[in-house]
Design a protein around this motif. Structure first.
Motif, PDB file in Angstrom:
ATOM      1  N   LYS A  52      51.501  59.488  83.006  1.00  0.00           N
ATOM      2  CA  LYS A  52      52.297  58.401  82.535  1.00  0.00           C
ATOM      3  C   LYS A  52      53.449  58.769  82.267  1.00  0.00           C
ATOM      4  O   LYS A  52      53.728  59.975  82.206  1.00  0.00           O
ATOM      5  CB  LYS A  52      52.589  56.808  80.756  1.00  0.00           C
ATOM      6  N   ASN A  53      54.437  58.113  83.274  1.00  0.00           N
ATOM      7  CA  ASN A  53      55.777  58.545  84.001  1.00  0.00           C
ATOM      8  C   ASN A  53      55.635  59.655  84.598  1.00  0.00           C
ATOM      9  O   ASN A  53      56.700  60.723  84.728  1.00  0.00           O
ATOM     10  CB  ASN A  53      56.559  58.253  82.281  1.00  0.00           C
ATOM     11  N   ASN A  54      55.011  59.643  85.432  1.00  0.00           N
ATOM     12  CA  ASN A  54      54.522  61.130  86.211  1.00  0.00           C
ATOM     13  C   ASN A  54      53.887  61.064  88.059  1.00  0.00           C
ATOM     14  O   ASN A  54      53.616  59.910  87.953  1.00  0.00           O
ATOM     15  CB  ASN A  54      53.461  62.391  85.819  1.00  0.00           C
ATOM     16  N   ALA A  68      51.573  58.475  94.302  1.00  0.00           N
ATOM     17  CA  ALA A  68      51.427  57.929  93.283  1.00  0.00           C
ATOM     18  C   ALA A  68      53.447  58.103  92.151  1.00  0.00           C
ATOM     19  O   ALA A  68      52.321  58.712  91.275  1.00  0.00           O
ATOM     20  CB  ALA A  68      50.829  57.060  93.124  1.00  0.00           C
ATOM     21  N   ARG A  69      53.558  56.709  91.606  1.00  0.00           N
ATOM     22  CA  ARG A  69      54.427  57.075  90.375  1.00  0.00           C
ATOM     23  C   ARG A  69      53.303  56.233  89.484  1.00  0.00           C
ATOM     24  O   ARG A  69      52.997  55.581  89.437  1.00  0.00           O
ATOM     25  CB  ARG A  69      55.383  56.341  90.274  1.00  0.00           C
ATOM     26  N   THR A 233      53.584  66.209  91.206  1.00  0.00           N
ATOM     27  CA  THR A 233      54.675  66.495  92.547  1.00  0.00           C
ATOM     28  C   THR A 233      55.831  66.285  91.356  1.00  0.00           C
ATOM     29  O   THR A 233      56.404  65.877  90.192  1.00  0.00           O
ATOM     30  CB  THR A 233      54.943  65.597  93.503  1.00  0.00           C
ATOM     31  N   THR A 234      56.782  67.150  91.694  1.00  0.00           N
ATOM     32  CA  THR A 234      58.272  67.050  90.911  1.00  0.00           C
ATOM     33  C   THR A 234      58.964  65.863  90.960  1.00  0.00           C
ATOM     34  O   THR A 234      59.503  65.203  90.263  1.00  0.00           O
ATOM     35  CB  THR A 234      59.307  68.256  91.193  1.00  0.00           C
ATOM     36  N   SER A 235      58.603  64.729  92.160  1.00  0.00           N
ATOM     37  CA  SER A 235      59.260  63.914  91.957  1.00  0.00           C
ATOM     38  C   SER A 235      58.780  63.074  93.332  1.00  0.00           C
ATOM     39  O   SER A 235      57.927  62.938  93.791  1.00  0.00           O
ATOM     40  CB  SER A 235      61.136  63.763  93.058  1.00  0.00           C
ATOM     41  N   VAL A 257      62.677  65.625 101.946  1.00  0.00           N
ATOM     42  CA  VAL A 257      62.260  64.861 100.678  1.00  0.00           C
ATOM     43  C   VAL A 257      63.923  64.742  99.724  1.00  0.00           C
ATOM     44  O   VAL A 257      64.866  65.631 100.426  1.00  0.00           O
ATOM     45  CB  VAL A 257      62.094  66.655  99.492  1.00  0.00           C
ATOM     46  N   MET A 258      63.833  63.684  99.320  1.00  0.00           N
ATOM     47  CA  MET A 258      64.846  63.236  98.386  1.00  0.00           C
ATOM     48  C   MET A 258      65.313  64.953  97.536  1.00  0.00           C
ATOM     49  O   MET A 258      64.681  64.403  96.361  1.00  0.00           O
ATOM     50  CB  MET A 258      64.743  62.199  97.860  1.00  0.00           C
ATOM     51  N   VAL A 259      66.557  65.172  98.064  1.00  0.00           N
ATOM     52  CA  VAL A 259      67.048  66.216  96.810  1.00  0.00           C
ATOM     53  C   VAL A 259      67.917  65.824  95.542  1.00  0.00           C
ATOM     54  O   VAL A 259      67.834  66.408  94.558  1.00  0.00           O
ATOM     55  CB  VAL A 259      67.600  67.293  97.345  1.00  0.00           C
ATOM     56  N   GLU A 260      68.114  64.542  95.858  1.00  0.00           N
ATOM     57  CA  GLU A 260      69.413  63.734  94.674  1.00  0.00           C
ATOM     58  C   GLU A 260      68.750  64.232  93.085  1.00  0.00           C
ATOM     59  O   GLU A 260      67.758  63.287  92.747  1.00  0.00           O
ATOM     60  CB  GLU A 260      69.879  62.887  94.577  1.00  0.00           C
ATOM     61  N   ASP A 261      69.429  64.459  92.164  1.00  0.00           N
ATOM     62  CA  ASP A 261      68.902  64.955  91.445  1.00  0.00           C
ATOM     63  C   ASP A 261      67.575  65.067  90.597  1.00  0.00           C
ATOM     64  O   ASP A 261      67.521  64.978  89.497  1.00  0.00           O
ATOM     65  CB  ASP A 261      69.114  63.086  90.143  1.00  0.00           C
ATOM     66  N   LEU A 262      67.680  66.143  91.576  1.00  0.00           N
ATOM     67  CA  LEU A 262      65.805  66.823  91.155  1.00  0.00           C
ATOM     68  C   LEU A 262      66.223  68.017  90.419  1.00  0.00           C
ATOM     69  O   LEU A 262      66.984  68.918  91.154  1.00  0.00           O
ATOM     70  CB  LEU A 262      65.539  66.831  92.478  1.00  0.00           C
ATOM     71  N   ALA A 263      65.567  68.151  89.479  1.00  0.00           N
ATOM     72  CA  ALA A 263      65.628  69.955  88.895  1.00  0.00           C
ATOM     73  C   ALA A 263      64.875  70.206  88.971  1.00  0.00           C
ATOM     74  O   ALA A 263      63.556  70.258  88.831  1.00  0.00           O
ATOM     75  CB  ALA A 263      65.916  69.176  87.500  1.00  0.00           C
TER      76      ALA A 263
END
Length: 282
Positions: A52-54, A68-69, A233-235, A257-263
């Motif tokens: 969940k939440n991944n 998929a989230r 995946t990381t996001s 790739v969207m990199v905003e707020d990506l750690a």
């Protein structure tokens, strides 16, 4: 000829042109429904529970990547979460398409719970059966006035997406423990692909390889596909699972790739180079 959906098709059905018989949408190759239950391109049914939440890579090819989230609830009597697909991100060419189910407490099918966007811009689709939206090669049509659409990019893919809730009956039968503050609205999905390469990968994508041999125990009551880490995946918009094949139509894929707020994770390579955001290549 008039057909009636089988009783086992609460999510609707389609007529199979080869047999001229109605078939449950969630029983066709390319389906991703329920907890989540997959029908591979090879026709074999399996489950992939993820976490969940991944976010997990469903399909990864040179010019198509679908993540998929997963949302879910922890089952304290088992070693895993109950999970469902809440949203997907589709990357192709230099485009980013988002389909998602909005969080809702009490379900009302007359209220549209679909969230759609293309390249970060919200898509507003009239709430009428047959309403159509087109832009940048993407076509979206409502199958019903709410919560049920067909998305197509010519020559690449066609996706059916329906927002559905976990009902009280579902929760009772499967012991999900769903409460009235959240019905866990999620997506039932059907994928059809028109131009996959022989190198395609991902939880679902790999099953379309010509020589793919399923690694699930097809004799089990619930055949489960493992390997969660290799598909994670990381996001939602990041094509960075370990089995990724995506390049897009840009050589270095800088704009995808969207990199905003990506750690970014910290990695160490055998060459001795390390640090945040480092990508190891062999």
């Amino acid at each position: 000829m008039e057909h009636v959906c089988p009783n086992a098709c609460p999510g609707g059905c389609e007529v199979d042109c080869n047999t001229c018989k109605p078939v449950c949408k969630c029983d066709k190759p390319g389906a991703v429904c329920q907890d989540p239950r997959f029908i591979g391109g090879d026709g074999i049914t399996f489950y992939f529970h993820g976490k969940k939440n991944n976010n997990f890579c469903l399909v990864s090819d040179t010019n198509l990547h679908i993540n998929a989230r997963f949302i879910g609830k922890r089952n304290h009597n088992m070693k895993r979460d109950f999970t469902w697909v809440q949203s997907i991100a589709i990357l192709f060419d230099n485009q980013q398409l988002f389909l998602g189910a909005k969080k809702t407490a009490t379900w009302d099918d007359s209220v549209d719970r679909l969230a759609l966007s293309l390249n970060g811009e919200p898509i507003r689709l009239n709430q009428l059966e047959g309403a159509k939206w087109e832009s940048s090669g993407v076509s979206i049509i409502r199958e019903t006035s709410t919560n049920n659409i067909i998305v197509e990019v010519e020559g690449k893919f066609r996706i059916t997406a329906k927002v559905v809730p976990i009902t009280e009956e579902d929760s009772r039968i499967h012991n999900y423990g769903i409460t009235k503050d959240d019905c866990f609205a999620h997506l039932d999905l059907g994928f059809k692909f028109f131009s996959l390469s022989n190198e395609v990968s991902g939880v679902l994508g790999q099953t379309y390889k010509p020589n793919y041999v399923s690694r699930v125990n097809i004799g089990a009551k619930m055949p489960i596909m493992g390997g969660g880490k290799e598909y994670e995946t990381t996001s939602l918009f990041s094509p960075d699972c370990s089995v990724a094949r995506f390049k897009g139509n840009n050589e270095f894929n800088d704009d995808i790739v969207m990199v905003e707020d990506l750690a970014l994770p910290s990695l160490s390579c055998t060459s001795g180079i390390d640090g945040e955001g480092v990508v190891c290549r062999r």
